[in-house]
Design an enzyme around this catalytic site. Structure first.
Site, PDB file in Angstrom:
ATOM      1  N   CYS A   1     -35.998  14.090  32.137  1.00 18.56           N
ATOM      2  CA  CYS A   1     -36.976  13.288  32.872  1.00 18.56           C
ATOM      3  C   CYS A   1     -37.640  12.300  31.928  1.00 18.56           C
ATOM      4  CB  CYS A   1     -38.029  14.188  33.482  1.00 18.56           C
ATOM      5  SG  CYS A   1     -38.894  15.112  32.224  1.00 18.56           S
TER       6      CYS A   1
ATOM      7  N   CYS B   1     -39.319  13.672  28.879  1.00 24.76           N
ATOM      8  CA  CYS B   1     -38.394  14.016  27.796  1.00 24.76           C
ATOM      9  C   CYS B   1     -38.143  12.774  26.937  1.00 24.76           C
ATOM     10  CB  CYS B   1     -37.050  14.492  28.340  1.00 24.76           C
ATOM     11  SG  CYS B   1     -37.140  15.996  29.308  1.00 24.76           S
TER      12      CYS B   1
ATOM     13  N   ASP C   1     -15.008 -14.674  39.288  1.00 26.22           N
ATOM     14  CA  ASP C   1     -14.113 -14.833  38.153  1.00 26.22           C
ATOM     15  C   ASP C   1     -12.935 -15.667  38.666  1.00 26.22           C
ATOM     16  OD1 ASP C   1     -12.418 -14.222  35.842  1.00 26.22           O
ATOM     17  OD2 ASP C   1     -11.421 -12.815  37.198  1.00 26.22           O
TER      18      ASP C   1
ATOM     19  N   ASP D   1     -11.998  -8.990  38.403  1.00 23.07           N
ATOM     20  CA  ASP D   1     -10.864  -8.063  38.417  1.00 23.07           C
ATOM     21  C   ASP D   1     -10.586  -7.437  37.064  1.00 23.07           C
ATOM     22  OD1 ASP D   1      -9.931 -10.491  37.261  1.00 23.07           O
ATOM     23  OD2 ASP D   1      -7.879  -9.774  37.562  1.00 23.07           O
TER      24      ASP D   1
ATOM     25  N   ASP E   1     -14.556  -8.720  32.949  1.00 26.46           N
ATOM     26  CA  ASP E   1     -15.594  -8.924  33.958  1.00 26.46           C
ATOM     27  C   ASP E   1     -16.552  -7.739  34.032  1.00 26.46           C
ATOM     28  OD1 ASP E   1     -14.418 -11.343  34.808  1.00 26.46           O
ATOM     29  OD2 ASP E   1     -12.965 -10.228  35.998  1.00 26.46           O
TER      30      ASP E   1
HETATM   31 MG   LIG Z   1      -9.860 -12.007  35.861  1.00 28.47          MG
END
Ligand SMILES: [Mg+2]
Length: 726
Positions: free
Chosen positions: A13, A16, A423, A621, A625
């Protein structure tokens, strides 16, 4: 100043995190510390004469946690494991709460009465609220100390009030020998169970996000061959044992273990995982090669320059990790509603208590009852259903459109998107070269002979030329004696004559008469296309222009988004000329194109737009990316993409085409509308009950009716989503 990354174990948490940070800051020579709960990482900035790692580890251990030096892959694997553990824990709580809640629900909804039925409900509900439900009570107490409230607070107050109300009623009835009217035990048990189930779904989604880091780390081999500079002997070593300056020997097909510079050999390296570019890059002496890429054609010897967390791949892992962690702080819609609703309800309950104390002249027992009734009726049991049912139906609707939603939070965020970054390679384009034009200078026999030789090369450009001829239904002659000249071209014999194919310079040097295609070649090269020239030695040349063609529907996909008022940008690692041509092809303004970007620069482009207040979706893809997919409000991977992209993105388009981006946004918007409507229904009936409860005349039938109606309304509203037009 130097930096050390540690992996910390045992943090659960925010407090912590605070303890670990304090422990590390307490070590002399530590300048700054950033501890991340999601990734279990601690980044420690050290002064020039900073302490050794062992002292940092010892400090963390003294604070009651475990620590070790983080490795590029190790942290990712550990994060996956801890997220999976979190999901397992949540599931365990659900499996305890659900069987205990079900009998309570059945007994109260069916109005069953049998001797001791009240005590049975009391015991079962106590087990739920004080067992699995304890997690809400703890969290509410923590938030209370900071004067904050979330959905957890509402669950804690509602379940505790309903349980205590029921418990007091049961005990009082036993003492006085009265008939018990209605106990709101099912409210307490069911809300705890439903919200725990929602939490399990969330933890599972988080585990998938961490898995993307693990699959990035798997791009590195575990072992590599290292050559002893003095003796020339080769031996296998663990990747972690390689230090800068070592000579690493790579055979064809080997994954590159570290960043380095080629010192021996000449060949091609498949860098598509980092750059997205499908054509392998020629690499020779002095060229840089990155860890995670694949040596394709010849034996190469590298001198290691950067290892471990210093490599390009490790930097990508770090960017993805930081982006995922920073996004975890986004507050959910239900929490935002709860943070307003909770103080209002508590205020009404307090006013009720005070008013009744005045009216009854200080009779606490009489005043407590309407005050508690307010809390009980205000607790919207259906709230537990509001988001999960809408997400469930919405993701089902999306799946039928070929859209895989892996992370419900990204679906919520996708609804608000006003900017989409695409992209280029593999996302808007096919991601592999294809012939777009053929020069008409030489005759068909020359064209077929060149295609026949190219069919035997293993180079993507050559294969594209061969495929083009095959698609036109032409048959190529047989060929013998094929020889490749790496980086230049290929030669062979057709019908006893020598055939050449490759770059214009190579073809000319091998005796092909290129004078007839020179102007054509110049025109197409200026368009950003790659040109292959070939022919019989001594004969006229034929030329092919190759480009990475747009995917079907790419232009329509961009136009649809723009029609919906969404700004569309293009980001690519490729050169400006190629990017501008694709942008023109799909209808993106030149001002909105950014070319020549490294993976982390794509993520920076996303961050810049977000800093300007835009809500950004990234569509990509490749591994290159991944940082941008993780940094965006919503990451969308196209289905043909790499494993890393698919796992980093919250949403994957299984049918591959960019056209599904518009569908995904439409589904997300419909889902968010449904969640909003659901939250309204979840609260509406109960809100009507609040003034009645405050007046002390809440009829149990009214309360039960309101709760049942809100649940039914929520489920009906969610089911409607399955039929909505996209
Ligand atoms: Mg690409």
């Amino acid at each position: 100043m130097s930096r050390v990354d540690l992996h910390v174990e045992g943090m659960h948490c925010a407090s912590c995190v605070g303890r670990v940070e304090a422990a590390l800051l307490g070590v002399q020579g530590v300048e700054d510390v950033a501890v991340n709960l999601t990734t279990h990482g601690a980044r420690v900035e050290l002064a020039a004469d900073g302490p050794p790692v062992e002292r940092l580890v010892a400090a963390v251990e003294r604070a009651g946690y475990g620590a070790r030096l983080a490795a590029a892959g190790g942290a990712a694997v550990a994060a996956t494991a801890s997220a999976e553990e979190e999901a397992r824990q949540a599931l365990r709580l659900v499996l305890v709460a659900a069987p205990l809640s079900l009998p309570v629900l059945v007994v109260s909804m069916a109005g069953l009465r049998f001797p001791g039925s009240d005590v049975v409900q009391l015991v079962l509900t106590a087990a739920v609220v004080l067992g699995p439900g304890l997690t809400f009570l703890r969290q509410a107490a923590r938030l209370l100390r900071r004067a904050a409230a979330s959905m957890d607070t509402l669950v804690a107050i509602g379940s505790l009030a309903a349980f205590l109300h029921g418990a007091v009623t049961v005990v009082a009835a036993r003492f006085r020998g009265l008939e018990v009217e209605h106990l709101y035990f099912e409210t307490a048990a069911v809300i705890v169970t439903l919200i725990l189930f929602g939490r399990f779904l969330e933890a599972r989604a988080k585990g998938r996000a961490a898995a993307s880091l693990a699959s990035l780390a798997r791009l590195l081999p575990s072992e590599a061959r290292v050559r002893d500079a003095a003796t020339g002997a080769e031996r296998s070593v663990a990747v972690e044992a390689i230090v800068p300056g070592d000579l690493v020997v790579l055979h064809p097909g080997d994954r590159v273990p570290v960043d380095g510079v080629v010192v021996e050999g000449e060949g091609h390296v498949d860098e598509s995982m980092l750059t997205g570019e499908p054509v392998p890059a020629a690499r020779r002496g002095g060229d840089a090669v990155s860890a995670g890429t694949v040596n394709a054609t010849a034996v190469l010897v590298l001198r290691a320059t950067r290892v471990g967390l210093g490599t390009t791949l490790a930097r990508i892992v770090a960017v993805v990790r930081d982006a995922q962690a920073s996004k975890a702080a986004v507050q959910r819609l239900a929490d935002r509603v709860a943070s307003v609703f909770v103080p209002v309800v508590i205020g009404v309950a307090a006013v009720t208590l005070a008013a009744w104390l005045l009216v009854t002249g200080g009779d606490l027992a009489a005043a407590l009852q309407p005050a508690v009734a307010v809390l009980v009726i205000a607790c919207p049991c259906a709230m537990g259903l509001a988001t999960p049912t809408a997400i469930l139906v919405g993701t089902g609707r999306a799946a039928r459109l070929g859209i895989l939603v892996k992370d419900a939070a990204s679906l919520e965020r996708l609804a608000a998107v006003d900017t989409v970054l695409f992209d280029k390679t593999g996302t808007l384009t096919l991601g592999r070269p294809a012939v777009v034009a053929v020069s008409g200078a030489a005759g068909e026999p020359t064209l077929l002979a060149v295609a026949a030789v190219e069919a035997r090369s293993s180079h993507p450009l050559g294969l594209a030329v061969a495929a083009h001829v095959r698609e036109r239904g032409l048959t190529t002659p047989s060929v013998s004696g094929v020889r490749a000249a790496p980086g230049l071209g290929v030669t062979g014999d057709v019908g006893g004559r020598r055939v050449v194919a490759g770059s214009r310079g190579f073809a000319a040097a091998q005796g092909v008469d290129t004078s007839g295609v020179e102007a054509w070649v110049k025109t197409h090269a200026a368009l950003g296309e790659t040109v292959v020239v070939g022919g019989f030695a001594g004969g006229p040349a034929v030329a092919f222009a190759l480009a990475d063609p747009l995917k079907d529907g790419a232009r329509e996909a961009v136009a649809r988004l723009q029609r919906d008022g969404i700004a569309v940008h293009l980001v690519t690692g490729d050169a400006w000329a190629t990017a501008a041509k694709v942008a023109a092809g799909v209808g993106v303004r030149e001002d909105d194109v950014r070319a020549g970007l490294l993976p982390e620069q794509k993520a920076e482009a996303v961050a810049e737009l977000r800093a300007r207040g835009r809500v950004v979706a990234m569509v990509g893809d490749g591994i290159n990316d991944a940082p941008a997919l993780a940094a965006a409000d919503a990451g969308i991977a196209v289905g043909s993409g790499t494993e890393v992209a698919l796992e980093t993105a919250g949403i994957a388009l299984l049918r591959g085409g960019p056209g599904a981006v518009g569908d995904a946004i439409a589904v997300a918007r419909a889902t968010l509308r449904t969640i909003r409507r659901n939250l309204f229904w979840a609260f509406a009936y109960n809100v009507v009950g609040i003034p009645v409860a405050a007046l002390g005349v809440l009829h149990p039938m009214l309360a039960a009716g309101a709760m049942a109606l809100s649940s039914v309304s929520v489920v009906t509203s969610s089911l409607h989503l399955a039929r909505v037009r996209i």
